[in-house]
Design an enzyme around this catalytic site. Structure first.
Site, PDB file in Angstrom:
ATOM      1  N   ASP A  62       0.894  -1.123  -0.150  1.00 31.34           N
ATOM      2  CA  ASP A  62       0.066  -0.046  -0.268  1.00 31.34           C
ATOM      3  C   ASP A  62       0.964   1.278   0.156  1.00 31.34           C
ATOM      4  O   ASP A  62       2.095   1.133  -0.151  1.00 31.34           O
ATOM      5  CB  ASP A  62      -0.856   0.138   1.255  1.00 31.34           C
ATOM      6  CG  ASP A  62      -2.284   0.686   1.112  1.00 31.34           C
ATOM      7  OD1 ASP A  62      -2.226   1.854   0.817  1.00 31.34           O
ATOM      8  OD2 ASP A  62      -3.397  -0.219   1.129  1.00 31.34           O
ATOM      9  N   ASP A  71      -0.491   4.531  18.251  1.00 33.86           N
ATOM     10  CA  ASP A  71      -1.446   3.372  18.213  1.00 33.86           C
ATOM     11  C   ASP A  71      -0.557   2.257  17.439  1.00 33.86           C
ATOM     12  O   ASP A  71      -1.152   1.130  17.251  1.00 33.86           O
ATOM     13  CB  ASP A  71      -2.435   3.614  17.423  1.00 33.86           C
ATOM     14  CG  ASP A  71      -3.252   4.537  18.230  1.00 33.86           C
ATOM     15  OD1 ASP A  71      -3.369   4.847  19.488  1.00 33.86           O
ATOM     16  OD2 ASP A  71      -4.523   5.220  17.969  1.00 33.86           O
ATOM     17  N   HIS A  96      -3.604   6.004   3.708  1.00 34.45           N
ATOM     18  CA  HIS A  96      -4.274   4.790   3.367  1.00 34.45           C
ATOM     19  C   HIS A  96      -3.722   3.635   3.983  1.00 34.45           C
ATOM     20  O   HIS A  96      -4.085   2.756   4.560  1.00 34.45           O
ATOM     21  CB  HIS A  96      -4.431   4.595   1.871  1.00 34.45           C
ATOM     22  CG  HIS A  96      -5.362   3.642   1.377  1.00 34.45           C
ATOM     23  ND1 HIS A  96      -5.101   2.183   1.310  1.00 34.45           N
ATOM     24  CD2 HIS A  96      -6.538   3.614   1.234  1.00 34.45           C
ATOM     25  CE1 HIS A  96      -6.090   1.573   0.960  1.00 34.45           C
ATOM     26  NE2 HIS A  96      -7.249   2.338   0.944  1.00 34.45           N
ATOM     27  N   VAL A 117      -6.996   3.927  18.474  1.00 31.25           N
ATOM     28  CA  VAL A 117      -7.362   2.564  17.691  1.00 31.25           C
ATOM     29  C   VAL A 117      -6.869   1.567  17.895  1.00 31.25           C
ATOM     30  O   VAL A 117      -5.573   1.362  17.994  1.00 31.25           O
ATOM     31  CB  VAL A 117      -7.126   3.059  16.214  1.00 31.25           C
ATOM     32  CG1 VAL A 117      -7.535   1.850  15.136  1.00 31.25           C
ATOM     33  CG2 VAL A 117      -8.276   4.343  15.698  1.00 31.25           C
ATOM     34  N   ASN A 193     -14.681  -0.215  -5.089  1.00 33.57           N
ATOM     35  CA  ASN A 193     -15.657   0.819  -4.453  1.00 33.57           C
ATOM     36  C   ASN A 193     -16.532   1.288  -5.429  1.00 33.57           C
ATOM     37  O   ASN A 193     -17.078   2.541  -5.404  1.00 33.57           O
ATOM     38  CB  ASN A 193     -15.057   1.599  -3.800  1.00 33.57           C
ATOM     39  CG  ASN A 193     -14.400   1.141  -2.497  1.00 33.57           C
ATOM     40  OD1 ASN A 193     -14.362   0.174  -2.036  1.00 33.57           O
ATOM     41  ND2 ASN A 193     -13.181   2.063  -2.019  1.00 33.57           N
ATOM     42  N   SER A 255     -11.416  -1.378   0.949  1.00 33.61           N
ATOM     43  CA  SER A 255     -10.135  -1.417   1.639  1.00 33.61           C
ATOM     44  C   SER A 255     -10.015  -1.999   2.921  1.00 33.61           C
ATOM     45  O   SER A 255      -9.424  -2.684   3.435  1.00 33.61           O
ATOM     46  CB  SER A 255      -9.312  -0.224   1.389  1.00 33.61           C
ATOM     47  OG  SER A 255      -9.172   0.096  -0.030  1.00 33.61           O
TER      48      SER A 255
END
Length: 454
Positions: A62, A71, A96, A117, A193, A255
């Protein structure tokens, strides 16, 4: 616009809309964790009592990742930036890759890691592999995907997350994917998407797990691409994750769904290290769920695949390992000889060379005549013996008898047996996949509700 860029552009639009709920920097730490509805739906606290993904490396092919995010700090390896060279753990612009890494292996921060997160496999390691963004990776012979996959496999990844699409695969790309399958790597790809019923070459490649998106109620997201290659679905709407250019983001997209499946695979690989990639997929498929009212659909469904993942069930139910490939198809080796004796691209063709070698063996005329005479003598002896046996009524056993074709010690062929995937099996029977989602550890835990803004 390439499919790769489309996946990321959609996410960016949703992030901008998410700011209407309040900026990430202004949101409380408790709110960030509370926004992670998939963790509640998965009953993640119970999941983590069984497995946290410890000892498993997940490659994220990615954008590079911000390994210094609070995190993620300590869970991100240096990796490699295929596009620009150097490590891939120092990103501070593109969000991303960091988002995908945090969904898979975020560990939160603060006392007890209750802030920020948390990923589905918080003890897993992320191997970031930066690839060319936008149109570059889809350009012919760019080499980006092949190099990235090969690097991930060579550096210990047992799960590879690919939250992007690629319309055309080069021979090098295909061979890299084939090698990954051969080395027992679990490959995850997002379906895309655009809300269309067509999947690209990467998503359709044999051996990969194609993942679509569902919402809080387990209903398929309207923009999730679909097709017969879809294998699983996972949460993909209003997904809170870490970012590189800012602390956090919220987005919709397949994703994010792919990242949740990669996290679930890491959990299973940590608990069941001897399972093959196909057997990991088998556990996810056999414990997948469907929303209320959809229990009778024929599976796999082009939109749902076999259903949405339920990690707790996948970790705790008594499921036979099954065959090595499970529900995964086996890709063809790009360098292997093709059917019928023809050679595939890149394979050496030796048939013609062998024939010419036999013609030019160097044997003289005298040697050839001698061999011919010897053959005639042998034939004559056989004829005499056969005639003699017929006269005496003592023929030997038929070809299928002792010592003949099919007999003991002979080169006979065993009777054909049906393989496990030639009989009506678990992938053709609705039972295992149509358990009510209200059971313990199920996803979703409540009747379908439509998220705001959908």
């Amino acid at each position: 616009m390439s499919f790769t860029r489309t996946l990321r552009a959609v996410g960016g639009v949703v992030v901008a809309g998410a700011l209407l709920f309040g900026s990430a920097s202004a949101a409380s730490a408790d709110q960030i964790r509370d926004d992670q509805w998939p963790l509640k739906s998965f009953d993640a606290e119970s999941v983590w009592k069984v497995s946290t993904g410890k000892g498993v490396t997940v490659a994220v092919i990615d954008d590079p990742v911000n390994g210094d995010h609070p995190d993620l700090r300590g869970n991100v390896l240096p990796g490699k930036d295929v596009e620009n060279g150097g490590p891939a753990n120092q990103e501070d612009q593109d969000d991303h890759g960091t988002a995908m890494a945090s969904i898979i292996a975020g560990h939160g921060h603060g006392a007890g890691n209750v802030e920020g997160v948390k990923g589905l496999a918080p003890s897993a390691k992320i191997l970031p592999v930066g690839i060319p963004s936008g149109d570059t990776i889809s350009a012919p012979n760019s080499g980006g995907l092949a190099e990235a996959v090969n690097y991930a496999v060579d550096n210990g990844a047992s799960v590879i997350n690919m939250s992007f699409g690629q319309d055309t695969l080069t021979a090098e790309d295909k061979q890299a994917l084939v090698n990954a399958v051969k080395k027992n790597v679990f490959l995850v790809v997002a379906t895309g998407n655009d809300g269309v019923g067509k999947l690209d070459q990467l998503t359709s490649f044999p051996g990969v797990v194609a993942v679509g998106a569902v919402d809080k109620g387990g209903q398929v997201w309207a923009d999730s691409n679909y097709g017969p290659q879809t294998m699983l679905t996972a949460p993909g709407t209003l997904i809170r994750s870490a970012a590189a250019s800012k602390p956090y983001r919220r987005a919709n997209g397949t994703s994010d769904s792919a990242a949740y499946v990669s996290g679930a695979a890491a959990l299973i690989r940590a608990k069941f290290p001897d399972l093959t990639a196909g057997q990991v997929a088998n556990r996810l498929v056999k414990t997948a769920g469907l929303p209320p009212g959809q229990e009778g659909m024929k599976l796999p469904d082009p939109h749902y695949g076999y259903g949405f993942i339920r990690p707790l069930r996948a970790l705790t139910q008594n499921i036979p390992a099954g065959s090595k490939n499970g529900p995964l198809k086996t890709p063809k080796d790009e360098t292997a000889p093709a059917a019928g004796g023809a050679s595939a691209p890149g394979a050496s063709s030796t048939g013609g060379d062998q024939a010419s070698g036999q013609q030019d063996s160097g044997l003289g005329t005298g040697a050839i005549v001698g061999i011919a005479v010897g053959v005639l003598v042998v034939v004559a002896v056989i004829v005499i013996v056969v005639v003699s046996q017929k006269k005496k009524g003592r023929n030997g056993p038929p070809p299928g008898g002792p010592g003949g074709f099919g007999g003991p010690g002979g080169p006979g062929f065993p009777p054909q047996q049906q393989g496990p995937y030639q009989q009506p099996g678990p992938y053709q029977q609705p039972g295992p996949y149509q358990q009510q989602p209200s059971a313990p550890g199920a996803f979703p835990p409540a009747p379908p509700t439509q998220p705001p803004g959908q």
